[in-house]
Scaffold this active site. Structure first.
Site, PDB file in Angstrom:
ATOM      1  N   ASP A 168      16.776   8.049   0.729  1.00 32.16           N
ATOM      2  CA  ASP A 168      17.232   8.733  -0.484  1.00 32.16           C
ATOM      3  C   ASP A 168      18.085   9.978  -0.218  1.00 32.16           C
ATOM      4  O   ASP A 168      19.047  10.233  -0.946  1.00 32.16           O
ATOM      5  CB  ASP A 168      16.050   9.101  -1.383  1.00 32.16           C
ATOM      6  CG  ASP A 168      15.437   7.888  -2.079  1.00 32.16           C
ATOM      7  OD1 ASP A 168      15.956   6.764  -1.911  1.00 32.16           O
ATOM      8  OD2 ASP A 168      14.421   8.063  -2.783  1.00 32.16           O
TER       9      ASP A 168
ATOM     10  N   ASP B  85      10.693  -6.658  -1.012  1.00 31.59           N
ATOM     11  CA  ASP B  85      11.253  -6.167   0.232  1.00 31.59           C
ATOM     12  C   ASP B  85      12.583  -5.557  -0.149  1.00 31.59           C
ATOM     13  O   ASP B  85      13.307  -6.086  -1.006  1.00 31.59           O
ATOM     14  CB  ASP B  85      11.436  -7.276   1.273  1.00 31.59           C
ATOM     15  CG  ASP B  85      11.638  -6.695   2.676  1.00 31.59           C
ATOM     16  OD1 ASP B  85      11.100  -5.614   2.964  1.00 31.59           O
ATOM     17  OD2 ASP B  85      12.343  -7.325   3.478  1.00 31.59           O
TER      18      ASP B  85
ATOM     19  N   GLY C 235      12.371   7.569   2.078  1.00 35.24           N
ATOM     20  CA  GLY C 235      13.271   6.680   2.808  1.00 35.24           C
ATOM     21  C   GLY C 235      14.647   7.298   3.000  1.00 35.24           C
ATOM     22  O   GLY C 235      14.783   8.459   3.387  1.00 35.24           O
TER      23      GLY C 235
ATOM     24  N   HIS D  36      17.797   0.349  -7.503  1.00 35.87           N
ATOM     25  CA  HIS D  36      17.724  -1.072  -7.190  1.00 35.87           C
ATOM     26  C   HIS D  36      16.355  -1.633  -7.566  1.00 35.87           C
ATOM     27  O   HIS D  36      16.254  -2.736  -8.109  1.00 35.87           O
ATOM     28  CB  HIS D  36      17.991  -1.292  -5.693  1.00 35.87           C
ATOM     29  CG  HIS D  36      17.174  -0.411  -4.790  1.00 35.87           C
ATOM     30  ND1 HIS D  36      17.222   0.963  -4.848  1.00 35.87           N
ATOM     31  CD2 HIS D  36      16.274  -0.707  -3.834  1.00 35.87           C
ATOM     32  CE1 HIS D  36      16.392   1.474  -3.962  1.00 35.87           C
ATOM     33  NE2 HIS D  36      15.797   0.474  -3.322  1.00 35.87           N
TER      34      HIS D  36
ATOM     35  N   HIS E 108       4.388   5.481  -2.771  1.00 38.32           N
ATOM     36  CA  HIS E 108       5.660   5.817  -3.421  1.00 38.32           C
ATOM     37  C   HIS E 108       6.155   4.640  -4.257  1.00 38.32           C
ATOM     38  O   HIS E 108       6.580   4.803  -5.397  1.00 38.32           O
ATOM     39  CB  HIS E 108       6.739   6.174  -2.386  1.00 38.32           C
ATOM     40  CG  HIS E 108       6.479   7.443  -1.647  1.00 38.32           C
ATOM     41  ND1 HIS E 108       6.484   8.676  -2.262  1.00 38.32           N
ATOM     42  CD2 HIS E 108       6.222   7.671  -0.344  1.00 38.32           C
ATOM     43  CE1 HIS E 108       6.234   9.616  -1.357  1.00 38.32           C
ATOM     44  NE2 HIS E 108       6.063   9.023  -0.188  1.00 38.32           N
TER      45      HIS E 108
ATOM     46  N   ASN F 164       0.843  -1.197   0.000  1.00 41.68           N
ATOM     47  CA  ASN F 164       0.000   0.000   0.000  1.00 41.68           C
ATOM     48  C   ASN F 164       0.878   1.247   0.000  1.00 41.68           C
ATOM     49  O   ASN F 164       0.383   2.351   0.164  1.00 41.68           O
ATOM     50  CB  ASN F 164      -0.940   0.010   1.214  1.00 41.68           C
ATOM     51  CG  ASN F 164      -2.145  -0.871   0.972  1.00 41.68           C
ATOM     52  OD1 ASN F 164      -2.662  -0.944  -0.138  1.00 41.68           O
ATOM     53  ND2 ASN F 164      -2.579  -1.567   2.001  1.00 41.68           N
ATOM     54  N   ASN F 165       2.184   1.053  -0.187  1.00 41.05           N
ATOM     55  CA  ASN F 165       3.120   2.173  -0.222  1.00 41.05           C
ATOM     56  C   ASN F 165       2.965   2.892  -1.566  1.00 41.05           C
ATOM     57  O   ASN F 165       3.382   2.376  -2.603  1.00 41.05           O
ATOM     58  CB  ASN F 165       4.547   1.651  -0.032  1.00 41.05           C
ATOM     59  CG  ASN F 165       5.573   2.757   0.006  1.00 41.05           C
ATOM     60  OD1 ASN F 165       5.481   3.744  -0.723  1.00 41.05           O
ATOM     61  ND2 ASN F 165       6.581   2.584   0.839  1.00 41.05           N
TER      62      ASN F 165
END
Length: 191
Positions: free
Chosen positions: A151, A69, A149, A176, A12, A9-10
């Site tokens: 970044d 993940d 995050g 990544h 981004h 549900n992220n």
């Protein structure tokens, strides 16, 4: 296959992956399929956590899906925060997570790190894994306002800007997640 469940549900992540897939698939989030549960991420590897999430969707919703993940691994910190990247400080507050990482790293000379993403795809009863890694270094202070995050403190190898100083297009072309999603995309195209 035009729709694909992305077990997150992220927003981004969904936006980033949708951009990378360039409309090849329409991603459905957990909310889109009516999954409101907090899927446990209790494994001690990226592969394990991604696998738990994708397995949960197949088991409870009967839908083919993929889950990822990912996290930051800092060499001088024995690859911390690793699978605990999102909750490194004991909370999901990224400011606190970054503060803790920078405090632990201090003025250490070795600032080598890498972001790693593992995607677990469950498709027609089969399980596949795809990995993406980008090497770089950790800055001493935050730089930039884009991304999310870690970044603002990660400069990818061969670049002079942090991920947070790059446009989404720039970051998506080397990240990544981009590497892992491209592997996933190529695999799905050839099925």
């Amino acid at each position: 296959m035009n729709n694909l469940v992305f077990a997150t549900n992220n927003l981004h992540k969904i936006e980033e992956v949708q951009t990378i897939l360039k409309g090849q698939f329409t991603l459905k989030s957990l909310i889109d399929i009516g999954c409101t549960e907090d899927i446990p991420e209790t494994a001690d590897t990226f592969e394990g956590n991604a696998g738990l999430k994708s397995e949960y969707i197949v088991k409870h919703f009967g839908l083919d899906c993929f889950a990822d993940d990912s996290g930051l691994e800092v060499t001088a910190l024995n690859n911390e925060p690793g699978v605990y990247s999102a909750r490194y400080s004991g909370s999901r507050d990224m400011e606190q997570n970054i503060n803790l990482l920078l405090a632990k790293l201090g003025n250490h000379q070795n600032r080598a790190a890498h972001f790693r993403t593992v995607i677990s795809l469950r498709l027609k009863g089969e399980h596949y894994l795809f990995e993406g890694v980008i090497n770089g270094t950790i800055t001493h202070t935050r730089m930039g306002i884009e991304g999310f995050g870690y970044d603002p403190i990660f400069i990818p190898e061969g670049h002079k800007k942090t991920f947070a100083e790059m446009s989404q297009k720039e970051k998506n072309s080397i990240s990544h997640r981009f590497i892992a999603v491209n592997k996933l995309s190529s695999f799905l195209k050839n099925r």
